[in-house]
Design a protein around this motif. Structure first.
Motif, PDB file in Angstrom:
ATOM      1  N   HIS A 134       0.835  -1.203   0.000  1.00 60.46           N
ATOM      2  CA  HIS A 134       0.000   0.000   0.000  1.00 60.46           C
ATOM      3  C   HIS A 134       0.870   1.253   0.000  1.00 60.46           C
ATOM      4  O   HIS A 134       0.582   2.224  -0.694  1.00 60.46           O
ATOM      5  CB  HIS A 134      -0.914   0.009   1.226  1.00 60.46           C
ATOM      6  CG  HIS A 134      -1.984  -1.047   1.175  1.00 60.46           C
ATOM      7  ND1 HIS A 134      -2.742  -1.405   2.254  1.00 60.46           N
ATOM      8  CD2 HIS A 134      -2.417  -1.827   0.145  1.00 60.46           C
ATOM      9  CE1 HIS A 134      -3.609  -2.351   1.910  1.00 60.46           C
ATOM     10  NE2 HIS A 134      -3.418  -2.636   0.633  1.00 60.46           N
ATOM     11  N   HIS A 135       1.948   1.202   0.779  1.00 64.11           N
ATOM     12  CA  HIS A 135       2.835   2.358   0.874  1.00 64.11           C
ATOM     13  C   HIS A 135       3.570   2.594  -0.440  1.00 64.11           C
ATOM     14  O   HIS A 135       3.612   3.712  -0.959  1.00 64.11           O
ATOM     15  CB  HIS A 135       3.822   2.155   2.023  1.00 64.11           C
ATOM     16  CG  HIS A 135       4.658   3.360   2.289  1.00 64.11           C
ATOM     17  ND1 HIS A 135       5.909   3.536   1.731  1.00 64.11           N
ATOM     18  CD2 HIS A 135       4.395   4.477   3.010  1.00 64.11           C
ATOM     19  CE1 HIS A 135       6.391   4.695   2.121  1.00 64.11           C
ATOM     20  NE2 HIS A 135       5.508   5.294   2.891  1.00 64.11           N
ATOM     21  N   ALA A 136       4.113   1.518  -1.002  1.00 66.47           N
ATOM     22  CA  ALA A 136       4.922   1.648  -2.224  1.00 66.47           C
ATOM     23  C   ALA A 136       4.066   2.033  -3.426  1.00 66.47           C
ATOM     24  O   ALA A 136       4.565   2.593  -4.407  1.00 66.47           O
ATOM     25  CB  ALA A 136       5.647   0.332  -2.507  1.00 66.47           C
ATOM     26  N   ALA A 137       2.781   1.722  -3.388  1.00 65.12           N
ATOM     27  CA  ALA A 137       1.909   1.994  -4.540  1.00 65.12           C
ATOM     28  C   ALA A 137       1.393   3.425  -4.546  1.00 65.12           C
ATOM     29  O   ALA A 137       0.723   3.834  -5.496  1.00 65.12           O
ATOM     30  CB  ALA A 137       0.737   1.015  -4.547  1.00 65.12           C
ATOM     31  N   ARG A 138       1.733   4.202  -3.508  1.00 63.68           N
ATOM     32  CA  ARG A 138       1.187   5.575  -3.436  1.00 63.68           C
ATOM     33  C   ARG A 138       1.544   6.410  -4.651  1.00 63.68           C
ATOM     34  O   ARG A 138       0.755   7.227  -5.094  1.00 63.68           O
ATOM     35  CB  ARG A 138       1.670   6.279  -2.156  1.00 63.68           C
ATOM     36  CG  ARG A 138       0.878   5.800  -0.961  1.00 63.68           C
ATOM     37  CD  ARG A 138       1.264   6.532   0.319  1.00 63.68           C
ATOM     38  NE  ARG A 138       0.710   5.786   1.460  1.00 63.68           N
ATOM     39  CZ  ARG A 138       1.030   6.019   2.734  1.00 63.68           C
ATOM     40  NH1 ARG A 138       1.890   6.975   3.044  1.00 63.68           N
ATOM     41  NH2 ARG A 138       0.488   5.287   3.690  1.00 63.68           N
ATOM     42  N   ASP A 139       2.757   6.199  -5.178  1.00 60.14           N
ATOM     43  CA  ASP A 139       3.142   6.993  -6.369  1.00 60.14           C
ATOM     44  C   ASP A 139       3.017   6.171  -7.658  1.00 60.14           C
ATOM     45  O   ASP A 139       3.671   6.473  -8.651  1.00 60.14           O
ATOM     46  CB  ASP A 139       4.560   7.556  -6.202  1.00 60.14           C
ATOM     47  CG  ASP A 139       5.601   6.465  -6.064  1.00 60.14           C
ATOM     48  OD1 ASP A 139       5.229   5.308  -5.749  1.00 60.14           O
ATOM     49  OD2 ASP A 139       6.799   6.757  -6.258  1.00 60.14           O
ATOM     50  N   PHE A 140       2.162   5.159  -7.647  1.00 64.20           N
ATOM     51  CA  PHE A 140       1.889   4.393  -8.874  1.00 64.20           C
ATOM     52  C   PHE A 140       0.754   5.098  -9.615  1.00 64.20           C
ATOM     53  O   PHE A 140      -0.300   5.383  -9.037  1.00 64.20           O
ATOM     54  CB  PHE A 140       1.484   2.960  -8.524  1.00 64.20           C
ATOM     55  CG  PHE A 140       1.168   2.108  -9.722  1.00 64.20           C
ATOM     56  CD1 PHE A 140       2.157   1.811 -10.653  1.00 64.20           C
ATOM     57  CD2 PHE A 140      -0.116   1.614  -9.928  1.00 64.20           C
ATOM     58  CE1 PHE A 140       1.869   1.026 -11.770  1.00 64.20           C
ATOM     59  CE2 PHE A 140      -0.412   0.821 -11.038  1.00 64.20           C
ATOM     60  CZ  PHE A 140       0.587   0.537 -11.956  1.00 64.20           C
ATOM     61  N   SER A 141       0.993   5.338 -10.910  1.00 61.44           N
ATOM     62  CA  SER A 141       0.034   6.183 -11.634  1.00 61.44           C
ATOM     63  C   SER A 141      -1.123   5.395 -12.246  1.00 61.44           C
ATOM     64  O   SER A 141      -2.099   5.974 -12.700  1.00 61.44           O
ATOM     65  CB  SER A 141       0.766   6.942 -12.737  1.00 61.44           C
ATOM     66  OG  SER A 141       1.340   5.992 -13.630  1.00 61.44           O
ATOM     67  N   GLY A 142      -1.025   4.055 -12.277  1.00 61.59           N
ATOM     68  CA  GLY A 142      -2.076   3.262 -12.922  1.00 61.59           C
ATOM     69  C   GLY A 142      -3.404   3.362 -12.175  1.00 61.59           C
ATOM     70  O   GLY A 142      -3.433   3.638 -10.978  1.00 61.59           O
ATOM     71  N   ASP A 143      -4.473   3.126 -12.896  1.00 59.17           N
ATOM     72  CA  ASP A 143      -5.787   3.169 -12.271  1.00 59.17           C
ATOM     73  C   ASP A 143      -6.639   2.025 -12.816  1.00 59.17           C
ATOM     74  O   ASP A 143      -6.562   1.695 -14.002  1.00 59.17           O
ATOM     75  CB  ASP A 143      -6.469   4.511 -12.570  1.00 59.17           C
ATOM     76  CG  ASP A 143      -7.671   4.744 -11.659  1.00 59.17           C
ATOM     77  OD1 ASP A 143      -7.831   3.990 -10.668  1.00 59.17           O
ATOM     78  OD2 ASP A 143      -8.445   5.671 -11.935  1.00 59.17           O
ATOM     79  N   ARG A 144      -7.389   1.407 -11.934  1.00 61.09           N
ATOM     80  CA  ARG A 144      -8.304   0.342 -12.362  1.00 61.09           C
ATOM     81  C   ARG A 144      -9.424   0.259 -11.330  1.00 61.09           C
ATOM     82  O   ARG A 144      -9.165   0.178 -10.132  1.00 61.09           O
ATOM     83  CB  ARG A 144      -7.553  -0.999 -12.430  1.00 61.09           C
ATOM     84  CG  ARG A 144      -8.432  -2.169 -12.811  1.00 61.09           C
ATOM     85  CD  ARG A 144      -7.679  -3.471 -13.007  1.00 61.09           C
ATOM     86  NE  ARG A 144      -8.641  -4.470 -13.429  1.00 61.09           N
ATOM     87  CZ  ARG A 144      -9.241  -5.333 -12.610  1.00 61.09           C
ATOM     88  NH1 ARG A 144      -8.944  -5.356 -11.327  1.00 61.09           N
ATOM     89  NH2 ARG A 144     -10.150  -6.179 -13.077  1.00 61.09           N
ATOM     90  N   ALA A 145     -10.658   0.257 -11.822  1.00 61.41           N
ATOM     91  CA  ALA A 145     -11.798   0.142 -10.910  1.00 61.41           C
ATOM     92  C   ALA A 145     -11.876  -1.288 -10.377  1.00 61.41           C
ATOM     93  O   ALA A 145     -11.389  -2.225 -11.011  1.00 61.41           O
ATOM     94  CB  ALA A 145     -13.082   0.494 -11.651  1.00 61.41           C
ATOM     95  N   ASN A 146     -12.476  -1.436  -9.205  1.00 58.95           N
ATOM     96  CA  ASN A 146     -12.660  -2.761  -8.620  1.00 58.95           C
ATOM     97  C   ASN A 146     -13.810  -3.470  -9.328  1.00 58.95           C
ATOM     98  O   ASN A 146     -14.976  -3.148  -9.130  1.00 58.95           O
ATOM     99  CB  ASN A 146     -12.947  -2.628  -7.119  1.00 58.95           C
ATOM    100  CG  ASN A 146     -12.918  -3.975  -6.422  1.00 58.95           C
ATOM    101  OD1 ASN A 146     -12.845  -5.019  -7.082  1.00 58.95           O
ATOM    102  ND2 ASN A 146     -12.953  -3.957  -5.102  1.00 58.95           N
ATOM    103  N   GLY A 147     -13.456  -4.473 -10.146  1.00 63.46           N
ATOM    104  CA  GLY A 147     -14.472  -5.227 -10.884  1.00 63.46           C
ATOM    105  C   GLY A 147     -15.268  -6.160  -9.985  1.00 63.46           C
ATOM    106  O   GLY A 147     -16.310  -6.689 -10.376  1.00 63.46           O
ATOM    107  N   MET A 148     -14.751  -6.387  -8.773  1.00 62.70           N
ATOM    108  CA  MET A 148     -15.471  -7.231  -7.803  1.00 62.70           C
ATOM    109  C   MET A 148     -15.931  -6.394  -6.619  1.00 62.70           C
ATOM    110  O   MET A 148     -15.800  -6.808  -5.467  1.00 62.70           O
ATOM    111  CB  MET A 148     -14.584  -8.389  -7.338  1.00 62.70           C
ATOM    112  CG  MET A 148     -14.509  -9.546  -8.338  1.00 62.70           C
ATOM    113  SD  MET A 148     -16.152 -10.124  -8.882  1.00 62.70           S
ATOM    114  CE  MET A 148     -16.828 -10.577  -7.289  1.00 62.70           C
ATOM    115  N   GLY A 149     -16.461  -5.213  -6.922  1.00 60.28           N
ATOM    116  CA  GLY A 149     -16.993  -4.333  -5.874  1.00 60.28           C
ATOM    117  C   GLY A 149     -18.451  -4.643  -5.587  1.00 60.28           C
ATOM    118  O   GLY A 149     -19.005  -5.649  -6.043  1.00 60.28           O
TER     119      GLY A 149
END
Lengths: 327, 327
Positions: A134-149
């Motif tokens: 979670h910490h390392a992904a803070r500056d990850f620019s990718g985006d994807r909606a939760n398909g299992m929401g």
């Protein structure tokens, strides 16, 4: 858990040639992953040194359009020293290739085994590793909606229908009918979001003793409420497999491991009982749907949906809300 | 091809402790073998060196009483430098152990891949390796009857019934009705016997380039006519997979590789056309039976019995008898 596609040695050798990893010396189809075919591959360089990889061919359940998100995420996290496998790019720099109409990727092999009777020390390490992601992904620019929401569970559970749910267990329809709208109405959308793994069951964690050597199978990863991932992982690790027994030492260890790296806010802790009910509903929904829709003579045995109905009932008891509070 | 039994990491680690091979660092269920569950295991010794093994758990299709024959045979052949995996005996010296009512064995991992488009050079090497096994097994004291001999095919084909055979192909019942008694009446029981592999398809041969690195899956091995094993291997290697195309270069290479190590007598060459018809009937029988008795919605696709009906018809043509003669 299956190999869906058969690839001959010559085809595998041609596939491997597209990567700068030496020549193929071994390939075994492995029974891992639910939505793709996987081979454990060994290659040898001219000098004689060998390397191992997982070759993954994506079957229909993974959308090729999502692959850049999943694979770039692995590279992003690996570069930040999270215990995840790197992807091997091909000679043209691509993280995946198309072969016979299907996408495939070559991924670093990591040692370790998936535990099935975790100890508190192992749960603590898993909590830490999840927080690290979670910490390392803070500056990850990718985006994807939760398909299992929430919308997906509602749809699956509605498709099951009350009669089929009642056939699984007389009380199941009522439980679902009560919890589904409640979780929806109280969804804490204001809580911090991040990239989440969303499926961190013991099967998806490789360990050596008490150390996490690999978090794998990021194919449900998406951007959603960070604490929801803690809830999913809690539901996945802190119960006997059939959900009948809560394991308080694992729960305490997982939460303390997580919060040692990423402290949980008071608001997140407050929301965790509801998020854990949501996580239980999510796995109850897919399991109930598979339970009802798997032919009785199929080779795969569907997993018992009641294992998550029991977790849902546990998390719904007001007296259990305190387990997410700081100790 | 499946993993039938699920074993947790802790169980696998306990199993591995019974052998003097270090501690478990990786375990992947592999999709190999039709009658057992297999894991590719990696262990590490105190000094840090790693080793790989195949852990096999025998499911219902293998009779535990036959295991000493199969496993002692591997050790016998490996000691005589045949390319077969050694078995790893446990700390008490046993070649297999019982776990939860099932037998399991730890077997050496060998590099190599199974080719699906063999070249003549590869067929030559396979012929040599098969002859090497026949030669090395001459002083092997174990004995086992061929459980997939003539009586077994007759029984399977009778169980199919003429209607079901006709449903596969209109001419199949007639072909079987003609060939079955003919092979039986002319069985060359006087020919030399030895231990035979009896199932040496490309799937059961590991290769690196033109070199055989491993002959595996000896679970049909038995004592029978030596030249029958040549016939089985011929049927397995010298046709397109659907049996419609005979591949003369592979045939010549396989026979020349074999006879370079174990010359075939005039009598054996004379009998090979009939033995090849027998081999075709044997695989036709199991495939037809599986074809008829596999539920249509099963996850496994049964293999086409006609692939061996076509081989049977090919070998039955008098003009093709000459291919087994010395060139």
């Amino acid at each position: 858990m299956a190999v869906y596609t058969r690839l001959g040695a010559e085809e595998l050798a041609r596939i491997i040639e597209a990567f700068d990893v030496g020549t193929l010396v071994s390939a075994k189809g492995i029974a891992e992953g639910v939505s793709n075919s996987n081979w454990l591959i060994e290659t040898q360089r001219a000098g004689g040194s060998t390397q191992r990889f997982i070759l993954t061919m994506y079957e229909t359940r993974v959308d090729v359009a999502d692959l850049p998100f999943f694979l770039n995420l692995l590279d992003h996290l690996a570069a930040r020293e999270c215990p995840v496998p790197r992807t091997i790019h091909d000679r043209e720099g691509a993280s995946y290739r198309l072969y016979d109409g299907k996408a495939l990727a070559l991924i670093e092999f990591l040692p370790g085994v998936s535990v099935s009777e975790p100890t508190p020390a192992q749960a603590h390490a898993v909590g830490q590793a999840l927080a690290q992601v979670h910490h390392a992904a803070r500056d990850f620019s990718g985006d994807r909606a939760n398909g299992m929401g929430h919308a997906a569970w509602s749809e699956l559970l509605t498709a099951c229908g009350p009669d089929a749910l009642a056939a699984i267990d007389p009380g199941l329809g009522e439980l679902v009918g009560r919890e589904l709208p409640l979780v929806s109405a109280n969804w804490p959308a204001h809580l911090p979001h991040s990239v989440i793994h969303a499926d961190l069951f013991p099967d998806n964690v490789l360990m050596l003793d008490d150390r996490v050597t690999g978090l794998i199978d990021f194919y449900f990863a998406c951007v959603d409420i960070t604490a929801y991932d803690v809830a999913v992982t809690h539901a996945a690790w802190c119960f006997s497999p059939d959900g009948s027994q809560f394991l308080p030492e694992l729960s305490a260890a997982l939460l303390s491991g997580y919060s040692a790296v990423c402290p949980l806010s008071a608001e997140e802790r407050e929301a965790l009982p509801l998020l854990a009910r949501a996580a239980s509903l999510r796995f109850l929904a897919t399991r109930a749907y598979d339970w009802i829709n798997t032919p009785t003579d199929a080779l795969v045995t569907p997993k018992d949906p009641m294992a998550f109905a029991r977790r849902l009932a546990f998390y719904g008891q007001p007296c259990n809300a305190k387990l997410f509070q700081e100790t």
